[in-house]
Design an enzyme around this catalytic site. Sequence first.
Site, mmCIF file in Angstrom:
data_model
loop_
_atom_site.group_PDB
_atom_site.id
_atom_site.type_symbol
_atom_site.label_atom_id
_atom_site.label_comp_id
_atom_site.label_asym_id
_atom_site.label_seq_id
_atom_site.Cartn_x
_atom_site.Cartn_y
_atom_site.Cartn_z
ATOM 1 C CG LEU A 70 7.484 14.332 24.540
ATOM 2 C CD1 LEU A 70 8.365 15.575 24.605
ATOM 3 C CD2 LEU A 70 6.052 14.692 24.913
ATOM 4 C CG ASP A 71 8.137 8.254 26.280
ATOM 5 O OD1 ASP A 71 9.336 8.041 26.549
ATOM 6 O OD2 ASP A 71 7.197 7.693 26.877
ATOM 7 C CB THR A 92 12.298 6.736 15.575
ATOM 8 O OG1 THR A 92 11.305 7.460 14.882
ATOM 9 C CG2 THR A 92 12.802 5.596 14.727
ATOM 10 C CG ASN A 117 14.818 16.788 15.708
ATOM 11 O OD1 ASN A 117 15.513 15.769 15.584
ATOM 12 N ND2 ASN A 117 13.629 16.924 15.112
ATOM 13 C CG MET A 119 16.726 14.861 18.422
ATOM 14 S SD MET A 119 17.610 15.857 19.633
ATOM 15 C CE MET A 119 17.530 14.804 21.065
ATOM 16 N N GLY A 120 19.000 12.348 15.419
ATOM 17 C CA GLY A 120 19.636 11.185 14.803
ATOM 18 C C GLY A 120 19.229 9.852 15.397
ATOM 19 C CG PHE A 121 16.424 7.435 14.136
ATOM 20 C CD1 PHE A 121 15.438 8.401 14.165
ATOM 21 C CD2 PHE A 121 16.441 6.535 13.068
ATOM 22 C CE1 PHE A 121 14.471 8.468 13.163
ATOM 23 C CE2 PHE A 121 15.474 6.602 12.063
ATOM 24 C CZ PHE A 121 14.493 7.576 12.106
ATOM 25 C CG ASN A 146 8.219 6.339 14.597
ATOM 26 O OD1 ASN A 146 9.317 6.096 14.125
ATOM 27 N ND2 ASN A 146 7.404 7.255 14.092
ATOM 28 C CB SER A 182 14.157 10.968 10.487
ATOM 29 O OG SER A 182 15.138 11.774 11.106
ATOM 30 C CG ASN A 184 17.667 14.947 11.896
ATOM 31 O OD1 ASN A 184 18.110 15.893 11.262
ATOM 32 N ND2 ASN A 184 16.583 15.036 12.646
ATOM 33 C CB THR A 185 18.865 8.446 9.738
ATOM 34 O OG1 THR A 185 18.578 8.455 11.141
ATOM 35 C CG2 THR A 185 19.588 7.154 9.391
ATOM 36 C CE LYS A 225 6.199 11.561 11.787
ATOM 37 N NZ LYS A 225 6.457 11.723 13.233
ATOM 38 C CG ASN A 254 9.457 12.956 10.247
ATOM 39 O OD1 ASN A 254 9.787 13.732 11.135
ATOM 40 N ND2 ASN A 254 9.850 11.691 10.241
ATOM 41 C CE1 TYR A 325 8.318 16.961 21.118
ATOM 42 C CE2 TYR A 325 9.047 15.957 19.085
ATOM 43 C CZ TYR A 325 9.323 16.408 20.356
ATOM 44 O OH TYR A 325 10.588 16.280 20.864
#
Length: 364
Positions: A70-71, A92, A117, A119-121, A146, A182, A184-185, A225, A254, A325
């Site tokens: 989120l942040d 992250t 999502n 997002m990809g960090f 993180n 994740s 997404n990486t 995680k 995750n 979240y």
Amino acid sequence: MLYQIAKPFLFKMDPEAAHHLIVDGMGAAAKIPGMSSVLSAAWGTKASPELAVDLFGLHFNHPVGLAAGLDKNAKAVAGLSRVGLSFMEVGTVTPKAQAGNEQPRLFRLPPDEALINRMGFNNDGADTMAERLSKLPKRRIPLAVNIGKNKMTPNENAADDYRACVRKLFPYGDFFVVNISSPNTPDLRALQHGDELRHLLDAVKDEMEKQAELHGELSKPILVKIAPDNTEEQLFYMAEAIQLSGMSGIIATNTTISRDGLTHKSAGETGGLSGRPLTQRSTEIIRNLYRITQGKLPIIGSGGIFTADDAYDKIRAGASLVEVYTAMIYKGPGLLKEIHGGLIKRLKKDGFTRITQAVGADHR
């Protein structure tokens, strides 16, 4: 009520635009004189001794914190720390700033109470996060950082990226979370297994000890995680490596790459799925980890917590703390008061006087 009034407008916006509006808004609100007190009055939770948790050398007023994502850039720490959370993760974060994947990359699935999502960090980098955190007033709640690796860093050099994050952010985190899960990486999840996992965790532990000595402080807790998409055999070997490396705990879990049971038209989008569809699976992972580790390795439960029952199920399965979240997106910060009060009721119903007595109760 405040969030329910705003929600229809937010849900008409692009999901990522709404995300930034909320995070930037919370960051700006905390800078307005007197606004922190307003946030606390609207959404804060009262300290309840029966819900307090002492873990990792830190004190948590209750078990419910905010998961990473989120942040991402530590823009809203001051504001979010006033809405009833007992701790929060930022990130992250990666050593260098990176844009992440192409947009659109965040999707709401309202009928499924879920998000996808990819997002990809995307983040501003460790130096910028360190600068922001250095300017914050004294924090009201424990803060976890993180950490991850940059997309262009090959796995064989991943440890250097995680070391760099610890080196730059050591003074500002109360504990650190190694994100190797994740989806997404590219190839990141390969770091969860075998020699790669042991090498990475040994490197992070070594860097943490170096920074502790350099700053004249004690070494800070490190958690790992993990993904929900692991077999029981994989969980066993991961837990063994995490324990042998001297990690302080595990965050389970995750997002998932599974799409079982989804009904929304965006179900086919690539990325990590969070929210209600993950509730049962993440609780199952927690239960297996607690059994595998014989309750000796603290677990933070994350995944599909929308109610006090969801949180309490994870605690009884073996989680000492839990994180929310996606439910915050669908229900707003009022969720925290709801869970807070619900946990007290469930403790009394089960004859417990403290939440710590309920941890792992399903195994006894």
